[in-house]
Design a protein around this motif. Structure first.
Motif, short mmCIF file in Angstrom:
data_model
loop_
_atom_site.label_atom_id
_atom_site.label_comp_id
_atom_site.label_asym_id
_atom_site.label_seq_id
_atom_site.Cartn_x
_atom_site.Cartn_y
_atom_site.Cartn_z
N GLU A 1 8.49 3.57 -11.37
CA GLU A 1 7.75 2.25 -11.76
C GLU A 1 6.55 2.11 -10.92
OE1 GLU A 1 10.07 -0.86 -12.64
OE2 GLU A 1 11.31 0.14 -14.36
N HIS A 2 5.46 1.62 -11.28
CA HIS A 2 4.50 1.25 -10.51
C HIS A 2 4.11 -0.30 -11.11
CE1 HIS A 2 3.15 4.62 -8.32
NE2 HIS A 2 3.40 5.43 -9.26
N PRO A 3 3.87 -1.26 -10.23
CA PRO A 3 3.54 -2.52 -10.77
C PRO A 3 2.02 -2.42 -10.97
CG PRO A 3 3.80 -2.67 -8.35
CD PRO A 3 4.26 -1.38 -8.84
N ASP A 4 1.31 -3.46 -11.47
CA ASP A 4 -0.24 -3.56 -11.44
C ASP A 4 -0.72 -2.94 -10.25
OD1 ASP A 4 -0.36 -4.57 -14.24
OD2 ASP A 4 -0.58 -6.29 -13.39
N SER A 5 -1.79 -2.09 -10.24
CA SER A 5 -2.37 -1.60 -9.03
C SER A 5 -3.80 -1.27 -9.02
CB SER A 5 -1.57 -0.41 -8.33
OG SER A 5 -1.38 0.63 -9.47
N VAL A 6 -4.35 -0.67 -7.94
CA VAL A 6 -5.78 -0.20 -7.84
C VAL A 6 -5.40 1.00 -7.21
CG1 VAL A 6 -7.98 -0.25 -6.71
CG2 VAL A 6 -6.89 -2.24 -7.66
N LYS B 1 2.10 -7.36 -5.99
CA LYS B 1 3.60 -7.74 -6.08
C LYS B 1 3.75 -9.05 -6.89
CE LYS B 1 4.89 -4.16 -3.59
NZ LYS B 1 5.28 -3.15 -4.16
N ASP B 2 2.85 -9.74 -6.86
CA ASP B 2 3.02 -10.97 -7.74
C ASP B 2 2.17 -11.04 -9.02
OD1 ASP B 2 4.92 -11.82 -6.02
OD2 ASP B 2 3.71 -12.74 -4.40
N GLY B 3 2.32 -11.83 -9.99
CA GLY B 3 1.65 -12.05 -11.08
C GLY B 3 1.43 -10.94 -12.16
N GLY B 4 2.12 -9.95 -11.84
CA GLY B 4 2.22 -8.73 -12.78
C GLY B 4 3.15 -8.72 -13.92
N PRO B 5 3.28 -8.23 -14.98
CA PRO B 5 4.22 -8.09 -16.02
C PRO B 5 5.34 -7.81 -15.54
CG PRO B 5 2.38 -6.51 -16.33
CD PRO B 5 2.30 -7.01 -15.09
N MET C 1 0.86 -1.12 0.09
CA MET C 1 -0.05 -0.08 0.08
C MET C 1 0.82 1.19 -0.05
SD MET C 1 -3.26 1.26 0.65
CE MET C 1 -4.38 -0.04 1.41
N LEU C 2 0.43 2.14 -0.92
CA LEU C 2 1.25 3.49 -0.86
C LEU C 2 0.43 4.35 -0.90
CD1 LEU C 2 3.97 5.08 -2.02
CD2 LEU C 2 3.11 4.68 -4.27
N GLU C 3 0.43 5.59 0.01
CA GLU C 3 -0.14 6.78 0.26
C GLU C 3 0.70 7.85 -0.41
OE1 GLU C 3 -2.46 9.52 3.40
OE2 GLU C 3 -0.92 8.32 4.09
N TYR C 4 -0.11 8.62 -1.44
CA TYR C 4 0.79 9.49 -2.10
C TYR C 4 0.06 11.07 -1.88
CZ TYR C 4 2.75 12.25 -5.58
OH TYR C 4 3.33 13.39 -6.45
N THR C 5 0.73 12.09 -1.70
CA THR C 5 0.32 13.27 -1.41
C THR C 5 1.32 14.29 -2.24
OG1 THR C 5 1.23 13.79 0.66
CG2 THR C 5 -0.78 12.85 0.68
N HIS D 1 -4.17 13.36 -3.43
CA HIS D 1 -4.15 12.68 -2.28
C HIS D 1 -4.61 11.45 -2.59
CE1 HIS D 1 -4.96 11.71 2.24
NE2 HIS D 1 -3.97 10.99 1.76
N ALA D 2 -3.72 10.03 -2.92
CA ALA D 2 -4.52 8.98 -3.29
C ALA D 2 -3.81 7.96 -2.40
CB ALA D 2 -4.11 8.95 -4.71
N LEU D 3 -4.46 6.61 -2.73
CA LEU D 3 -3.95 5.30 -2.11
C LEU D 3 -3.76 4.51 -3.40
CD1 LEU D 3 -6.00 4.73 1.01
CD2 LEU D 3 -3.78 5.57 1.10
#
Length: 89
Positions: free
Chosen positions: A16-21, A74-78, A1-5, A67-69
């Motif tokens: 880079e970001h892996p697959d995420s929501v 971590k597994d199964g992504g490209p 989990m990453l909180e971004y502001t 402000h986003a989460l």
């Protein structure tokens, strides 16, 4: 989990970001860059969006804080981020 502001005018370095929501906790406007391409996005509060793995940099081009989460998978992504994709659709 990453909180971004960030604040209006702030910029990130390329990363880079892996697959995420992504879940937005505020409404904000960003410009996302990948190589020579860029995309402006206006995101409302409370948006939940799937994001494929990607490499980009970004900047807050609005007049409100971002402000986003991010729930990063971590597994199964490209094995390598898709540089053709840029931010949420």
């Amino acid at each position: 989990m990453l909180e971004y502001t960030d604040a209006p005018g702030d910029r990130t370095t390329e990363h880079e970001h892996p697959d995420s929501v992504m879940v937005t906790l505020s409404s904000f406007r960003r410009r996302l860059h990948a190589g020579d391409a860029y995309r402006d996005v206006d995101l409302p509060t409370g948006l939940a969006r799937w994001l494929p793995a990607q490499r980009h940099s970004g900047e807050n081009i609005g007049d409100t804080a971002s402000h986003a989460l991010f729930v990063e998978l971590k597994d199964g992504g490209p094995a390598r981020p898709d540089e053709a994709r840029l931010g949420p659709e």
